[in-house]
Design an enzyme around this catalytic site. Structure first.
Site, PDB file in Angstrom:
ATOM      1  N   LYS A   1       0.695  -1.428   0.156  1.00 19.71           N
ATOM      2  CA  LYS A   1      -0.066  -0.137  -0.051  1.00 19.71           C
ATOM      3  C   LYS A   1       0.761   1.250   0.116  1.00 19.71           C
ATOM      4  O   LYS A   1       1.643   1.606   0.760  1.00 19.71           O
ATOM      5  CB  LYS A   1      -0.830   0.148   1.438  1.00 19.71           C
ATOM      6  CG  LYS A   1      -1.567   1.444   1.242  1.00 19.71           C
ATOM      7  CD  LYS A   1      -2.367   1.300   2.729  1.00 19.71           C
ATOM      8  CE  LYS A   1      -3.027   2.755   2.992  1.00 19.71           C
ATOM      9  NZ  LYS A   1      -3.605   2.956   4.371  1.00 19.71           N
TER      10      LYS A   1
ATOM     11  N   ASP B   1      -2.736  10.660   2.490  1.00 23.24           N
ATOM     12  CA  ASP B   1      -4.401  10.305   2.817  1.00 23.24           C
ATOM     13  C   ASP B   1      -4.863  11.466   3.563  1.00 23.24           C
ATOM     14  O   ASP B   1      -4.885  11.688   4.424  1.00 23.24           O
ATOM     15  CB  ASP B   1      -4.210   8.969   3.704  1.00 23.24           C
ATOM     16  CG  ASP B   1      -5.652   8.534   4.042  1.00 23.24           C
ATOM     17  OD1 ASP B   1      -6.589   8.953   3.165  1.00 23.24           O
ATOM     18  OD2 ASP B   1      -5.691   7.737   4.814  1.00 23.24           O
TER      19      ASP B   1
ATOM     20  N   LYS C   1     -10.366  13.724   6.880  1.00 20.62           N
ATOM     21  CA  LYS C   1      -9.692  13.515   8.234  1.00 20.62           C
ATOM     22  C   LYS C   1     -10.003  14.973   8.674  1.00 20.62           C
ATOM     23  O   LYS C   1      -9.279  15.945   8.115  1.00 20.62           O
ATOM     24  CB  LYS C   1      -8.321  13.142   8.233  1.00 20.62           C
ATOM     25  CG  LYS C   1      -8.076  11.651   7.590  1.00 20.62           C
ATOM     26  CD  LYS C   1      -6.809  11.180   7.670  1.00 20.62           C
ATOM     27  CE  LYS C   1      -6.678   9.648   7.118  1.00 20.62           C
ATOM     28  NZ  LYS C   1      -6.868   8.891   8.053  1.00 20.62           N
TER      29      LYS C   1
ATOM     30  N   ASP D   1       1.759   7.027   4.887  1.00 15.42           N
ATOM     31  CA  ASP D   1       0.638   5.969   4.851  1.00 15.42           C
ATOM     32  C   ASP D   1       0.996   5.194   3.527  1.00 15.42           C
ATOM     33  O   ASP D   1       0.390   4.311   2.949  1.00 15.42           O
ATOM     34  CB  ASP D   1      -0.662   6.678   4.462  1.00 15.42           C
ATOM     35  CG  ASP D   1      -1.799   5.751   4.730  1.00 15.42           C
ATOM     36  OD1 ASP D   1      -1.561   4.509   5.531  1.00 15.42           O
ATOM     37  OD2 ASP D   1      -3.119   6.082   4.429  1.00 15.42           O
TER      38      ASP D   1
ATOM     39  N   GLU E   1      -9.280   3.704   2.179  1.00 21.81           N
ATOM     40  CA  GLU E   1      -8.828   3.644   0.621  1.00 21.81           C
ATOM     41  C   GLU E   1      -7.634   2.598   0.435  1.00 21.81           C
ATOM     42  O   GLU E   1      -7.476   2.168  -0.436  1.00 21.81           O
ATOM     43  CB  GLU E   1      -8.145   5.057   0.266  1.00 21.81           C
ATOM     44  CG  GLU E   1      -6.901   5.153   0.564  1.00 21.81           C
ATOM     45  CD  GLU E   1      -6.699   5.483   2.293  1.00 21.81           C
ATOM     46  OE1 GLU E   1      -5.295   5.056   2.777  1.00 21.81           O
ATOM     47  OE2 GLU E   1      -7.638   5.771   2.878  1.00 21.81           O
TER      48      GLU E   1
ATOM     49  N   ARG F   1      -7.065  -0.379   1.324  1.00 21.65           N
ATOM     50  CA  ARG F   1      -7.711  -1.666   1.134  1.00 21.65           C
ATOM     51  C   ARG F   1      -8.320  -2.010  -0.402  1.00 21.65           C
ATOM     52  O   ARG F   1      -8.214  -2.906  -0.984  1.00 21.65           O
ATOM     53  CB  ARG F   1      -8.785  -2.390   1.923  1.00 21.65           C
ATOM     54  CG  ARG F   1     -10.062  -1.472   1.891  1.00 21.65           C
ATOM     55  CD  ARG F   1     -10.918  -1.544   3.297  1.00 21.65           C
ATOM     56  NE  ARG F   1     -10.073  -1.203   4.444  1.00 21.65           N
ATOM     57  CZ  ARG F   1     -10.512  -0.817   5.650  1.00 21.65           C
ATOM     58  NH1 ARG F   1     -11.603  -1.339   5.903  1.00 21.65           N
ATOM     59  NH2 ARG F   1     -10.021  -0.236   6.556  1.00 21.65           N
TER      60      ARG F   1
END
Length: 521
Positions: A263, A268, A275, A286, A348, A350
């Site tokens: 990933k 993010d 967020k 991330d 996001e 996954r």
């Protein structure tokens, strides 16, 4: 990109050593003669005037060591059931910071333990890795100020290791360093195109085959979930998504095949589920999963183990906001043909991983069954993993991986190398949680609450990944079983869980190398 080169040294008493190094760094758990030899009396005498000796790091004059400087760093107790080799890692890390502050440029490192049971058999190697962790400075600092200016120690003598053992730990550290650079660099310097470029440069002239997918139409068609996450970033050229495929094929008959999905969310925002409350800071890290996978591949390139094939695919995306952003309730069909209903755009990672894993699944099916393909997803996936497991990597397996006890091997090897993990289980509740609520879709990506406030918040995403990637069709009773393990590093990926300022740890690079490449004897 460099890393402190470990140089094998047979003995601290070697006459040539006194002239080659400017200080001796000694890590020990006691001051006893059996542990330290002649240095015991030096430390014991100094303890008469400095009660910190044996309790805290001290730097003192000692005529019999290189540079006539002795930096002693105690590990603390090692005899309790909950002590592990990370005490040596931490001592090495602390030694690096003290050495730099003291103006030491070429130290000799020695580890001498009274407690030398099996769990400490890699104490010297782990101390070196801790030392290198302490020396690492962010890529932005090295590029702005000059690498030599901010990282002043280029070599370190290691007492007690062979040349082959030094090469082994150097390969691990080079991989960890690449992982730290990719993970720890700010979101513009390491936006998706530059992340891909950094990987291309890192593997130049190596045995790793590198392929970068940048074409928007190809990504839209072949990686529909990934492209959905990236949709709001496509109109900003410097933020456009990339997929990076890295392939290593060792010499000889391939007996094991690994497929690694990483990933790589370069920033993010949370997407449309923005967020808030300060939780966006630190989200440039991330991309730690993709970074760790790239790091492992670099270690492989240096060590070149035989009889193993490894394919890694990194989904590198910015989860941007804007008029093109994907939103909850959308239904997007994955590469595997699974209709995914979006539950929360902040889930996001996954989405990105599912498409990448589906491509790896297809490659795994092309391998001979006897190579026993293993698929791994590596990600800073859930805040729940950090809450539930603290600074430990979480491993969650499907039935095939569970039968083969693959995560147990990672955890055992990781514990020996200071790269610790814990086992979580995949349960029926996880599959119930993400099952379709209507006939319009096949699986739900997530609920609409943060993972930290969701029961089994780091376990149920594995169930989603299993289904959305199509790997669930290849479990224990299938014609072609594929072992799948999800690896969540949200708690282990940075020091002290400080995602904004902590150094990346490069977990689980050391555990992966130790699991699949034997240390020289």
């Amino acid at each position: 990109m460099s890393a402190p080169t470990p140089i094998p040294v047979s003995s601290i008493q070697d006459g040539d050593v006194l002239n080659q190094y400017d200080a001796a760094i000694v890590i020990s758990d006691s001051l006893t003669p059996s542990s330290l030899g002649g240095l015991s009396s030096v430390l014991t005498e100094h303890k008469a005037i400095d009660a910190r000796v044996g309790k805290e790091p001290v730097l003192l004059a000692a005529a019999q060591v290189p540079g006539q400087r002795l930096l002693h760093v105690p590990t603390g107790p090692l005899d309790r059931y909950y002590d592990d080799v990370r005490r040596c890692f931490d001592a090495g890390r602390e030694a690096a910071e003290l050495a730099v502050a003291a103006g030491i440029n070429k130290p000799l490192l020695m580890v001498s333990l009274e407690h030398n049971e099996e769990r400490y058999q890699n104490a010297i190697e782990v101390a070196y890795l801790g030392f290198a962790q302490g020396l690492w400075q962010p890529l932005e600092a090295r590029e702005a100020l000059g690498e030599d200016a901010v990282e002043t120690i280029a070599e370190v003598g290691i007492v007690g290791l062979s040349a082959a053992e030094c090469d082994y730990i150097h390969a691990i550290e080079l991989g960890k360093r690449l992982a730290r650079d990719l993970c720890g660099t700010e979101p513009e310097r390491m936006a998706p195109p530059k992340f891909a470029d950094y990987c291309v440069a890192a593997f130049k002239d190596s045995c790793i085959d590198v392929k970068v997918i940048a074409d928007d139409q190809q990504l839209r068609q072949d990686y529909p979930l990934l492209h959905g996450v990236a949709r709001a970033s496509v109109n900003v050229e410097r933020h456009q998504p990339r997929v990076v495929r890295l392939t290593y094929e060792g010499k000889g008959l391939i007996q094991k095949s690994l497929f690694l999905a990483g990933k790589g969310i370069t920033f993010d925002t949370g997407g449309a589920d923005l967020k808030v409350g300060g939780h966006m800071a630190g989200m440039s890290r991330d991309k730690g999963g993709a970074a760790a996978v790239a790091g492992f591949m670099l270690s492989l390139a240096k060590l070149q183990p035989k009889n193993i094939k490894v394919v890694a695919e990194l989904g590198v995306v910015r989860n941007s906001i804007g008029e093109e952003a994907y939103v909850p309730d959308e239904i997007i069909t994955s590469h595997a043909g699974v209709r995914v209903r979006v539950g929360n755009t902040d889930a996001e990672g996954r989405m990105v991983l599912a498409d990448v894993m589906s491509h790896l699944r297809e490659l795994a099916l092309q391998q001979p069954r006897e190579t026993k393909p293993e698929v791994y997803s590596v990600a800073t996936l859930t805040g729940h993993a950090a809450i539930a497991l603290g600074p430990y990597t979480g491993y969650i397996q499907n039935g095939v991986a569970q039968q083969r006890m693959l995560a147990n091997a990672f955890i055992k090897k990781g514990a020996m190398w200071g790269d610790c993990g814990e086992l979580s289980s995949s349960r029926r509740e996880d599959y119930d949680f993400i099952k379709a609520r209507t006939k319009a879709d096949d699986v739900l990506s997530s609920n609409n609450a943060p993972s930290v406030s969701t029961m089994r918040g780091h376990q149920f995403p594995m169930a989603f990944l299993n289904i959305a990637s199509g790997i669930d069709q290849h479990d224990e009773n299938s014609e072609f079983p594929i072992a799948y393990t999800h690896v969540d590093i949200a708690g282990s990926g940075v020091e002290k869980l400080d995602w904004q300022h902590g150094k990346p740890t490069a977990a689980p690079v050391a555990a992966m190398v130790a699991t699949y490449v034997d240390k020289p004897q």
